[in-house]
Motif scaffolding. Structure first.
Motif, short mmCIF file in Angstrom:
data_model
loop_
_atom_site.label_atom_id
_atom_site.label_comp_id
_atom_site.label_asym_id
_atom_site.label_seq_id
_atom_site.Cartn_x
_atom_site.Cartn_y
_atom_site.Cartn_z
N THR A 177 38.06 63.95 56.17
CA THR A 177 36.85 63.18 55.86
C THR A 177 35.60 63.71 56.56
OG1 THR A 177 38.29 61.26 55.73
CG2 THR A 177 35.92 60.85 55.68
N PHE A 178 35.71 64.00 57.84
CA PHE A 178 34.57 64.46 58.63
C PHE A 178 34.87 65.83 59.22
CE2 PHE A 178 34.46 59.77 58.96
CZ PHE A 178 33.23 59.54 58.37
N ASN A 179 33.80 66.59 59.49
CA ASN A 179 33.98 67.88 60.16
C ASN A 179 34.73 67.66 61.47
OD1 ASN A 179 32.68 69.65 58.30
ND2 ASN A 179 30.75 68.77 58.93
N THR A 180 35.35 68.69 61.98
CA THR A 180 36.22 68.60 63.15
C THR A 180 35.63 67.74 64.24
OG1 THR A 180 37.12 70.77 62.67
CG2 THR A 180 37.48 69.92 64.87
N ILE A 181 36.41 66.80 64.69
CA ILE A 181 35.99 65.87 65.73
C ILE A 181 36.56 66.33 67.06
CG2 ILE A 181 36.12 63.48 66.49
CD1 ILE A 181 36.58 62.81 63.48
N ARG A 182 35.69 66.54 68.03
CA ARG A 182 36.13 66.92 69.37
C ARG A 182 35.72 65.82 70.32
NH1 ARG A 182 34.03 71.18 66.79
NH2 ARG A 182 31.98 70.85 67.70
N LEU A 183 36.60 64.86 70.49
CA LEU A 183 36.32 63.73 71.36
C LEU A 183 37.14 63.88 72.64
CD1 LEU A 183 36.06 60.93 68.66
CD2 LEU A 183 34.21 61.99 69.90
N PRO A 184 37.56 62.82 73.29
CA PRO A 184 38.31 62.96 74.54
C PRO A 184 39.56 63.82 74.37
CG PRO A 184 37.74 60.67 74.17
CD PRO A 184 37.37 61.42 72.93
N SER A 185 40.04 64.36 75.47
CA SER A 185 41.20 65.27 75.40
C SER A 185 42.47 64.56 74.96
CB SER A 185 41.41 65.94 76.76
OG SER A 185 41.58 64.95 77.76
N ARG A 186 42.58 63.25 75.21
CA ARG A 186 43.75 62.50 74.75
C ARG A 186 43.43 61.86 73.41
NH1 ARG A 186 43.36 59.78 79.98
NH2 ARG A 186 42.86 57.98 78.69
N SER A 187 44.44 61.62 72.58
CA SER A 187 44.20 61.03 71.27
C SER A 187 44.08 59.51 71.31
CB SER A 187 45.30 61.45 70.29
OG SER A 187 46.53 60.93 70.73
N THR A 188 44.40 58.89 72.43
CA THR A 188 44.19 57.46 72.60
C THR A 188 43.23 57.25 73.77
OG1 THR A 188 46.10 57.24 74.07
CG2 THR A 188 46.49 56.87 71.71
N PHE A 189 42.56 56.13 73.78
CA PHE A 189 41.59 55.88 74.83
C PHE A 189 41.46 54.38 75.08
CE2 PHE A 189 39.43 56.44 70.77
CZ PHE A 189 38.70 55.26 70.65
N GLU A 190 41.00 54.07 76.27
CA GLU A 190 40.69 52.69 76.65
C GLU A 190 39.19 52.50 76.42
OE1 GLU A 190 43.05 50.39 77.57
OE2 GLU A 190 44.41 52.03 77.04
N ILE A 191 38.82 51.34 75.91
CA ILE A 191 37.41 51.05 75.63
C ILE A 191 36.79 50.30 76.81
CG2 ILE A 191 35.83 49.81 74.11
CD1 ILE A 191 37.90 50.26 71.86
N GLY A 192 35.69 50.83 77.32
CA GLY A 192 35.00 50.19 78.42
C GLY A 192 33.85 49.32 77.95
N HIS A 193 33.27 49.64 76.78
CA HIS A 193 32.08 48.92 76.31
C HIS A 193 31.94 49.19 74.82
CE1 HIS A 193 28.02 47.26 76.61
NE2 HIS A 193 27.63 48.26 75.84
#
Length: 136
Positions: free
Chosen positions: A82-98
């Motif tokens: 759907t979207f061009n390559t996403i480079r977010l955090p190194s882990r595929s899961t994350f905790e939400i702070g805000h």
């Protein structure tokens, strides 16, 4: 920590397992790097909302960006169409702070928005035993 989010082109509603939105949707990252991940045009899996999660891009079980319904955790996948390559955090899961949610324009009327929104669902009915582009 990391900071990222998404722009949704249409109002959110329960998409009944289908998708809504259009190519104006995008996912973005602010930290560690400022980047925008636009639509590839490969599919129309832009916005999905259910009682379990809010997601953009990808497919069930492998969303581009997903916030779980408790808004305490989420996941992402950089290998989606759907979207061009996403480079977010190194882990595929994350905790939400805000979480921040912004709306632009006048407050929408819920009844009108629900009437306008027609989620795109997969067509599983195959005519004549063969699959063609009209069946997808």
């Amino acid at each position: 920590g990391n900071m990222f989010g998404a722009h949704a082109s249409t109002s959110w509603c329960d998409t009944e397992g289908g998708w809504t939105g259009n190519g104006e949707c995008f996912i973005f990252s602010i930290k560690p790097n400022m980047e925008i991940f636009h639509s590839t045009g490969e599919n129309e899996h832009f916005q999905m909302l259910s009682c379990d999660s809010l997601a953009m891009g990808g497919k069930q079980g492998s969303y581009g960006l997903e916030l779980h319904s408790d808004l305490k955790s989420g996941s992402y996948n950089g290998n989606i169409e759907t979207f061009n390559t996403i480079r977010l955090p190194s882990r595929s899961t994350f905790e939400i702070g805000h979480v921040e949610v912004w709306g632009l324009g006048p407050e929408p009327d819920e009844k009108i928005e629900r009437a306008k929104n027609k989620p795109r669902l997969a067509n599983w009915k195959i005519r004549d035993g063969t699959v063609d582009m009209q069946d997808l």
